[in-house]
Design a protein around this motif. Structure first.
Motif, mmCIF file in Angstrom:
data_model
loop_
_atom_site.group_PDB
_atom_site.id
_atom_site.type_symbol
_atom_site.label_atom_id
_atom_site.label_comp_id
_atom_site.label_asym_id
_atom_site.label_seq_id
_atom_site.Cartn_x
_atom_site.Cartn_y
_atom_site.Cartn_z
ATOM 1 N N UNK B 176 0.863 -1.179 0.000
ATOM 2 C CA UNK B 176 0.000 0.000 0.000
ATOM 3 C C UNK B 176 0.902 1.231 0.000
ATOM 4 N N UNK B 177 0.969 1.927 -1.141
ATOM 5 C CA UNK B 177 1.917 3.037 -1.285
ATOM 6 C C UNK B 177 1.694 4.139 -0.257
ATOM 7 N N UNK B 178 0.415 4.446 0.022
ATOM 8 C CA UNK B 178 0.118 5.525 0.968
ATOM 9 C C UNK B 178 0.653 5.168 2.359
ATOM 10 N N UNK B 179 0.427 3.921 2.782
ATOM 11 C CA UNK B 179 0.876 3.497 4.115
ATOM 12 C C UNK B 179 2.406 3.489 4.194
ATOM 13 N N UNK B 180 3.028 2.983 3.120
ATOM 14 C CA UNK B 180 4.485 2.895 3.106
ATOM 15 C C UNK B 180 5.098 4.298 3.247
ATOM 16 N N UNK B 181 4.500 5.266 2.568
ATOM 17 C CA UNK B 181 4.991 6.641 2.616
ATOM 18 C C UNK B 181 4.778 7.223 4.020
ATOM 19 N N UNK B 182 3.587 7.001 4.522
ATOM 20 C CA UNK B 182 3.214 7.531 5.827
ATOM 21 C C UNK B 182 4.123 6.970 6.923
ATOM 22 N N UNK B 183 4.528 5.684 6.795
ATOM 23 C CA UNK B 183 5.375 5.059 7.813
ATOM 24 C C UNK B 183 6.858 5.297 7.540
ATOM 25 N N UNK B 184 7.163 5.913 6.411
ATOM 26 C CA UNK B 184 8.554 6.178 6.070
ATOM 27 C C UNK B 184 9.359 4.933 5.725
#
Lengths: 282, 444
Positions: B176-184
């Protein structure tokens, strides 16, 4: 001449029930993968049925299902029938009957799919538990080694209970109201009435209910196939699932046939015993 | 006017006569296996597509648009050949196809699934090796070893060729790209250890790291992939293909199973994984639950629909940085009945599956085309999937699912044992020993 009258029923029954059953019994004497030439092995498959630990576990699970398919629904059915029978006016009885009978009308596969949602991690049951503050009790019921078998069993209870209630309700309508009145005049309370009037007089209906439900418990397949497929691990494996696995996936048609024959024999004996007990007047 | 009933003896005689004549009528079907022939029929091989009017019956369990699409595309090219398609749902297909193929009315072309290897021994499948040589299939199709079977049908990867893949599938890691970005988190990870590190950080942030469902044995996806990563390719294939003497109890397999168990025990995997079905896990991931999911390209359509631009996929990383990429995959294989009267037409369809026209249909349906380079360009998740596939084909890293060809009972055994392992009921050693026991029982 008499034969001619039963022919329309006898012919399809023989063709589609008796002959395939005999064929299964015949195949149970072979080691056969379902495709290539089989080899005759005599009673070897039956020896394996008697000794295989997985088959024994399946037999225990089927036994446990009798509690959920027979004991619980009959108990529920008797109590509710007694409650309804005591009511003087019988308005609303047919509505109750229709509602209770509903699970019988829905195909079992659909029932199983519905209950899969009910038992899911975020399913109806867990939502209800959370809503009343019991969130710590929630579980993924069908995936739990402890709860999967009772969970599947309770679906059976839900399905069969309505049938038992309707059977007993119609039975109570046959009981003469004067017997209840007489019992009441002799000072019998509701409990005494239940044990001394309702239960003994519903004996024939109980025999029918017991026969039907025990058959349903021992030969159960569709409910379990759809909900758990026998899992988790082997906790809900029943003979029906094993027969299906062995014959259609595992390439052991003979062994599956032997198991099917044994299962049929066990069910037949159970039904005969039940009917014997029901006839005994003492 | 009433007739007196016939005396019992006569009635019984009549019933017995009726019964025995029925038995005689069913005589041939009472002898199981009578229809399997003792020797394979051989026919002249021709790459000329017949020009007379032909109807081919096709049996399959492909619920995507691929099989109907390929049939339509083929028919557009050869209008004299019509198809009659018999589609059956996957589970029912698995259980019924052997009977279907044994019948007099067997379909000409059938989707090959595990369990159909039994048909080889009965000579009910056509050895298409001759056509393969004439058409040059070895250079056109990857994954032919999965449908090359020994004479007793028990071992894959050796013996005669029985079909070709229409489309292939492989396992990758969805994220999940959004989650990966959000979690760094940085993706893709270069090694399995790095992937596990990403799991740990996602879990620490309160997320479900690896979405999975094991009610129907879905943990076999990560397990198969871990086996691909850790085991030596020849060992893993030997076992999956059912070669005599192969084992799955060695140290590499222990590492793979221990890794999976650790992911469950550390809480990276969906909690109560045994109570969630594989389909529900995909649905949950597509709705935005969790961060990663190990599954095949067949789930791409559902994931892309749910997550849109947030859906991504990378290849399962190797054990050491820069090592060859390996993963598990299968294919929709088509085989031909040995009873088909139109084998040349059926073989022409098989050959058609490797064409550029076929690749467009295959890619559209979410499958990987046999010819990876001719797949049309796609953007988003499907583009990621295409790239992943091209890497795997380049590294020859596609390996079979261990439950598909090893033994006919392995799908059930693997599901049962994975549930016991995930439920903490058995050790890794016992888990692998149970798989080996199933294997040894069939191959002894």
């Amino acid at each position: 001449m008499a034969l001619l009258y039963v022919l329309p029923a006898l012919l399809p029954y023989t063709l589609f029930a008796v002959l395939p059953a005999l064929h299964t019994a015949y195949l149970s004497l072979f080691d056969w993968d379902g495709v290539t030439l089989p080899s005759f092995t005599g009673l070897d498959n039956y020896r394996r049925v008697a000794t295989d630990p997985q088959l024994r576990a399946a037999a225990w699970h089927a036994g446990a299902l009798i509690v959920f398919f027979s004991v619980l629904p009959i108990a529920l059915g008797l109590v509710s029938a007694a409650l309804v029978a005591r009511r003087s006016g019988r308005r609303g009885t047919s509505l109750i009957r229709t509602l209770l009978f509903l699970p019988q009308v829905v195909p079992l596969v659909a029932v199983a799919v519905i209950w899969r949602w009910v038992y899911a991690e975020d399913g109806t049951l867990n939502q209800a538990l959370r809503a009343i503050g019991l969130g710590r009790l929630t579980d993924a019921w069908l995936g739990s080694f402890t709860w999967a078998l009772p969970a599947v069993g309770l679906i059976g209870t839900w399905v069969v209970a309505g049938l038992c209630m309707v059977l007993f309700l119609s039975g109570t309508q046959r009981i003469d109201q004067e017997i209840y009145e007489a019992a009441r005049m002799d000072g019998a309370g509701p409990l005494r009435e239940f044990w001394s009037v309702t239960v003994p007089l519903l004996r024939p209906e109980m025999a029918v209910a017991l026969s039907i439900t025990v058959i349903a418990a021992l030969s159960s397949f569709d409910l379990i196939y759809i909900t758990t497929g026998g899992g988790p691990g082997n906790t809900t494996v029943v003979p029906g699932i094993l027969i299906y696995r062995l014959a259609f996936g595992g390439g052991a048609v003979g062994l599956a046939g032997a198991l099917a024959v044994v299962l049929t024999a066990v069910i037949s004996v159970a039904v005969v015993v039940i009917n014997r007990l029901a006839k005994d007047p003492s | 006017m009433r007739h007196l009933p016939a005396p019992p003896s006569r009635r019984m005689f009549l019933a017995a006569a009726a019964g025995s004549s029925l038995l005689v009528a069913c005589g041939s079907s009472l002898t199981p296996g009578a229809k399997s022939s003792a020797a394979a029929g051989s026919s002249a091989v021709s790459t000329t597509v017949p020009t007379d009017k032909i109807t081919l019956v096709v049996a399959d369990a492909d619920d995507t648009t691929m099989t109907p699409g390929l049939l339509a595309a083929f028919r557009a090219k050869y209008p004299n050949i019509t198809f009659k398609r018999q589609y059956t749902g996957w589970d029912d297909y698995l259980k019924s196809i052997n009977t279907t193929m044994s019948a007099d009315s067997a379909p000409d072309i059938a989707q090959f699934v595990s369990g159909m290897n039994n048909l080889v021994k009965g000579h009910l499948l056509l050895d298409v090796g001759g056509y393969g040589k004439a058409y040059g299939w070895a250079d056109k199709f990857p994954g032919l070893d999965q449908i090359t079977l020994s004479g007793d049908g028990k071992t894959a990867g050796t013996g005669a060729l029985y079909g070709v893949p229409g489309g292939l599938s492989f396992e990758g890691v969805y994220y999940n790209k959004a989650k990966v970005k959000q979690l760094g988190l940085t993706v893709p990870p270069a090694t399995v250890a790095e992937l596990e590190d990403l799991f740990a950080r996602a879990k620490a942030a309160g997320e479900t790291a690896l979405v999975a469902g094991n009610l129907d044995g879905g943990l076999n996806h990560p397990f198969n992939v871990l086996l691909s990563v850790y085991m030596k390719p020849q060992d893993r294939e030997a076992w999956a293909f059912g070669r005599k003497g192969a084992t799955i109890t060695g140290p590499e397999a222990v590492t793979a199973a221990t890794t999976l168990k650790r992911w469950v025990d550390k809480g990276y995997v969906t909690p109560k994984v045994n109570g969630t079905s594989d389909n529900d896990a995909t649905a949950a991931f597509a709705k935005g639950q969790g961060v990663f999911r190990i599954s095949g390209n067949w789930a791409a359509a559902a994931v892309a629909k749910g997550l849109g631009d947030d859906a991504g996929l990378f290849s399962m990383p190797p054990t050491t940085e820069g090592g060859p990429l390996r993963t598990t995959g299968a294919g929709v294989y088509y085989c031909v009945s040995s009873r088909s009267k139109n084998a040349a037409a059926a073989a022409a369809f098989l050959d058609f599956c490797a064409t550029r026209q076929a690749a467009a249909v295959t890619a559209e349906a979410g499958f990987m085309a046999p010819d990876a380079t001719s797949m049309p360009q796609q953007s988003g998740l499907l583009g990621d999937v295409r790239t992943g596939w091209q890497w795997i084909v380049k590294d020859s890293g596609l390996q079979p699912f261990i439950q598909n060809a090893s033994t006919p009972t392995m799908p059930d055994t693997l599901t049962t044992q994975l549930q016991l392992l995930a439920g903490g009921k058995i050790t890794v050693e016992k888990f692998l020993a149970a798989l080996q026991a199933d294997f040894d029982q069939f191959h002894s």
